[in-house]
Design an enzyme around this catalytic site. Structure first.
Site, PDB file in Angstrom:
ATOM      1  N   ASP A   1     -10.047 -11.864   7.134  1.00  0.00           N
ATOM      2  CA  ASP A   1      -8.739 -11.511   7.693  1.00  0.00           C
ATOM      3  C   ASP A   1      -8.903 -10.348   8.668  1.00  0.00           C
ATOM      4  O   ASP A   1      -8.179  -9.366   8.627  1.00  0.00           O
ATOM      5  CB  ASP A   1      -7.759 -11.154   6.571  1.00  0.00           C
ATOM      6  CG  ASP A   1      -6.314 -11.102   7.063  1.00  0.00           C
ATOM      7  OD1 ASP A   1      -5.997 -11.714   8.111  1.00  0.00           O
ATOM      8  OD2 ASP A   1      -5.487 -10.437   6.404  1.00  0.00           O
TER       9      ASP A   1
ATOM     10  N   VAL B   1       0.852  -1.186   0.000  1.00  0.00           N
ATOM     11  CA  VAL B   1       0.000   0.000   0.000  1.00  0.00           C
ATOM     12  C   VAL B   1       0.886   1.233   0.000  1.00  0.00           C
ATOM     13  O   VAL B   1       1.808   1.346   0.801  1.00  0.00           O
ATOM     14  CB  VAL B   1      -0.950   0.013   1.216  1.00  0.00           C
ATOM     15  CG1 VAL B   1      -1.873   1.225   1.157  1.00  0.00           C
ATOM     16  CG2 VAL B   1      -1.761  -1.279   1.284  1.00  0.00           C
TER      17      VAL B   1
END
Length: 168
Positions: free
Chosen positions: A155, A33
């Protein structure tokens, strides 16, 4: 945070001539990211880039399927406690050296206060019981929105719970 001050984009990688990739702000097993500045409107986003480091074609295809599923699922959910997808596609990153790289990416709204993990792990940050209840309710509201849209997170952990400028 990068504001509208002097900023030389030529020193940074650029995605599709539009997003200036300023710095890495996170990574996971399949993605990294980047903090990205939109060169059109100067807004700041989180730009998630699929890692293509796996050697086998079947692993790469599986990652692309998961990446596409993430984009599709984010598009289904419109809730204040879920990070919004701005766009996603295949694109080309051009580095200042002239080198290019093709990537799959998702542009997401920026959660400027980072991960919930940081506030629980580092002792000087933390927060009160009152605020812990507030965050927990926000988390439950977000999970409920996902489930109503037919999406399961798979997750869910403090590293994946992001806090925006309003601390929600």
């Amino acid at each position: 945070m990068i504001q509208n001050t002097q900023f030389d984009e030529s020193n940074y990688p650029i995605l599709d001539g539009r997003f200036c990739l300023i710095k890495k702000i996170g990574s996971g097993a399949t993605c990294s990211v980047k903090l990205a500045k939109d060169l059109k409107d100067t807004k700041i986003y989180a730009l998630k880039i699929l890692k293509n480091k796996l050697n086998t074609k079947s692993s790469s295809n599986q990652n692309e399927k998961l990446f596409k599923a993430e984009m599709d699922n984010l598009k289904k959910i419109d809730h204040r406690n879920i990070i919004k997808i701005i766009e996603g596609d295949k694109g080309t990153i051009k580095k200042p050296t002239g080198e290019s790289k093709n990537v799959d990416y998702i542009v997401l709204e920026m959660a400027s206060n980072g991960e919930l993990f940081d506030f629980l792990y580092f002792p000087k940050k933390g927060f009160s019981e009152y605020y812990a209840r507030f965050v927990f309710h926000q988390l439950l509201d977000g999970i409920e929105a996902c489930h109503k849209a037919g999406v399961a997170h798979r997750d869910l952990k403090t590293e994946n719970i992001m806090m925006n400028e309003n601390w929600i």
